[in-house]
Write an enzyme that holds these catalytic residues in place. Structure first.
Site, mmCIF file in Angstrom:
data_model
loop_
_atom_site.group_PDB
_atom_site.id
_atom_site.type_symbol
_atom_site.label_atom_id
_atom_site.label_comp_id
_atom_site.label_asym_id
_atom_site.label_seq_id
_atom_site.Cartn_x
_atom_site.Cartn_y
_atom_site.Cartn_z
ATOM 1 N N ASP A 103 -29.541 1.391 6.615
ATOM 2 C CA ASP A 103 -29.748 2.339 7.723
ATOM 3 C C ASP A 103 -31.244 2.537 7.933
ATOM 4 O OD1 ASP A 103 -29.859 4.613 9.448
ATOM 5 O OD2 ASP A 103 -27.842 5.181 8.786
ATOM 6 N N SER A 151 -27.250 6.936 14.446
ATOM 7 C CA SER A 151 -26.423 6.175 13.520
ATOM 8 C C SER A 151 -24.934 6.259 13.850
ATOM 9 C CB SER A 151 -26.662 6.643 12.075
ATOM 10 O OG SER A 151 -27.963 6.275 11.677
ATOM 11 N N THR A 202 -22.604 6.568 9.337
ATOM 12 C CA THR A 202 -22.402 5.122 9.176
ATOM 13 C C THR A 202 -21.054 4.797 8.530
ATOM 14 O OG1 THR A 202 -24.803 4.950 8.980
ATOM 15 C CG2 THR A 202 -23.525 2.973 8.461
ATOM 16 N N GLU A 253 -23.441 0.625 2.478
ATOM 17 C CA GLU A 253 -24.594 1.175 3.204
ATOM 18 C C GLU A 253 -25.705 1.670 2.275
ATOM 19 O OE1 GLU A 253 -24.440 5.003 5.038
ATOM 20 O OE2 GLU A 253 -25.989 4.495 6.494
ATOM 21 N N ASP A 266 -33.193 5.268 5.982
ATOM 22 C CA ASP A 266 -33.362 6.042 7.216
ATOM 23 C C ASP A 266 -33.985 7.408 6.955
ATOM 24 O OD1 ASP A 266 -32.694 6.787 10.060
ATOM 25 O OD2 ASP A 266 -31.362 8.190 9.025
ATOM 26 N N HIS A 319 -37.414 8.965 8.397
ATOM 27 C CA HIS A 319 -37.602 10.218 9.151
ATOM 28 C C HIS A 319 -38.744 11.030 8.555
ATOM 29 C CE1 HIS A 319 -34.214 10.263 11.977
ATOM 30 N NE2 HIS A 319 -33.484 9.686 11.038
ATOM 31 N N HIS A 333 -35.820 7.636 15.335
ATOM 32 C CA HIS A 333 -35.517 6.202 15.367
ATOM 33 C C HIS A 333 -36.348 5.514 16.433
ATOM 34 C CE1 HIS A 333 -31.226 7.431 13.890
ATOM 35 N NE2 HIS A 333 -32.170 7.696 13.013
HETATM 36 MG MG MG Z 1 -26.268 6.005 7.781
HETATM 37 ZN ZN ZN Z 2 -31.741 8.515 11.181
#
Ligand code: MG
Ligand code: ZN
Length: 356
Positions: free
Chosen positions: A34, A75, A128, A243, A248, A252, A317
């Site tokens: 991710d 996501s 996800t 995942e 991710d 961020h 993102h």
């Molecule tokens: Mg995710």
């Molecule tokens: Zn994110």
């Protein structure tokens, strides 16, 4: 047909049908990093100080990630596109933009007799993993998403989010009990998980999300190895989604060290998949991302010391292309420019799910 004519036909077929086009995998392991774009991958490579397993892949492509509503996907829509082949609006899970439920590759694989599994480094109710199981207009409906796990005959689920199953505020249901009634063994520690030989296992190892790296340790690669071991006992094959969820979240936060640590951890899960696939010879491994996070760029670095100077244009993102890496029978389907909606159809075709 004479023997000579028959041989001519065979030779002709061998010439016009490329070998790879007639190969079909029995199993598919689909790994999602991710927020893992090329800068994140590079950060992992530099900080690891030795080649990543990802660098072994020879079939590489680029994936367009926009959603039905936004240039830059979240996501929910990103996972839904990867899982179901349908672009939807940001924030939605397993539904098309008109709020109609769409079937994921996991549901389809299950319907056709394959074993199915999910391993995630987050709560299983997060966007996800949810995209493969749930149908919700709003990704934040965690308790509703947990309940959706009871509506699919998934064999192995390992992650966090136990509280959405056991300590619910929206209703009185005890989903742990319901899982047990559906013949799941519910385990809460890695030791219990690694001991089990049950075909149906729910590993709810964390109340909410697992911790970030390095505190999480080797949860993700070990859970991946165990899931593969359990799913591989199914004669008809399996579909497993894994995942690396927190690349991710580090993105961020624009936290370069943590991004690299999460990529390196995810790469170990990729290694678990690739080790199995190389031994098995019948398994397609696909590694991709739902989107890039942080609009990250690398301005300078030192390959000797692992130092990196990164810059970020965003705390969210970005809409930049993400890579896809594939290994095994059918891997050459995943090269060139692709759309994030291509995976369900290609995997279904490669696994012959539509003819089963
Ligand atoms: Mg995710
Ligand atoms: Zn994110």
């Amino acid at each position: 047909m004479s023997k000579k004519a028959f041989l001519t036909v065979i030779i002709f077929m061998m010439l016009v049908v490329p070998a790879s086009a007639v190969k079909h995998p029995k199993n598919v392991i689909f790994l999602i990093g991710d927020g893992m774009g090329l800068a994140q991958t590079t950060a992992g490579m530099v900080k690891n100080r030795e080649p990543l397993t990802l660098e072994l892949f020879k079939h590489i492509g680029l994936v367009k990630t926009h959603s039905a509503s936004h240039f830059t996907t979240d996501s929910g829509a990103g996972g839904t596109a990867l899982a179901t082949g349908v672009k939807t609006k940001n924030g939605m899970i397993g539904m098309n933009p008109d709020s109609v439920a769409v079937q994921s590759i996991l549901h389809l694989s299950d319907n056709k007799g394959l074993a199915t599994g999910i391993v995630a480094a987050c709560a299983l109710t997060h966007a996800t993993p949810a995209s493969y199981v749930a149908h919700q207009v709003n990704r934040n409906r965690y308790e509703a998403i947990a309940a959706d796990y009871l509506n699919v005959d998934i064999d192995v689920v390992i992650g966090g989010g136990k509280k959405y199953f056991s300590n619910r505020t929206s209703d009185e249901r005890d989903l742990i009990k319901e899982l047990k009634n559906k013949k799941y063994q519910v385990v809460e520690t890695m030791t219990e998980l690694e001991k089990t030989r049950k075909a149906k296992v729910a590993g709810l190892l964390f109340e909410d999300h697992p911790p970030a790296m390095p505190e999480r340790g080797d949860f993700l690669p070990r859970a991946t190895t165990k899931a593969i071991q359990l799913l591989a006992t199914n004669r008809k094959g399996f579909f497993l989604m894994v995942e690396g969820s927190q690349i991710d979240w580090a993105g961020h936060d624009n936290d370069t060290e943590r991004i690299a640590a999460e990529v390196i951890d995810f790469d170990k899960a990729v290694k678990a998949a690739l080790d199995f696939a190389r031994e098995d010879g019948n398994t397609l491994v696909i590694v991709t991302a739902d989107h890039e996070t942080g609009a990250m760029s690398l301005l300078d670095g030192n390959l000797g010391t692992g130092e990196l100077k990164a810059a970020y244009s965003s705390g969210g993102h970005s809409g930049i292309l993400v890579p896809v890496y594939a290994y095994g029978p059918g891997a050459d389907e995943f090269t060139g420019f692709l759309d994030n909606t291509c995976f369900k159809g290609k995997i279904a075709r490669l696994l012959h799910l539509n003819d089963k």
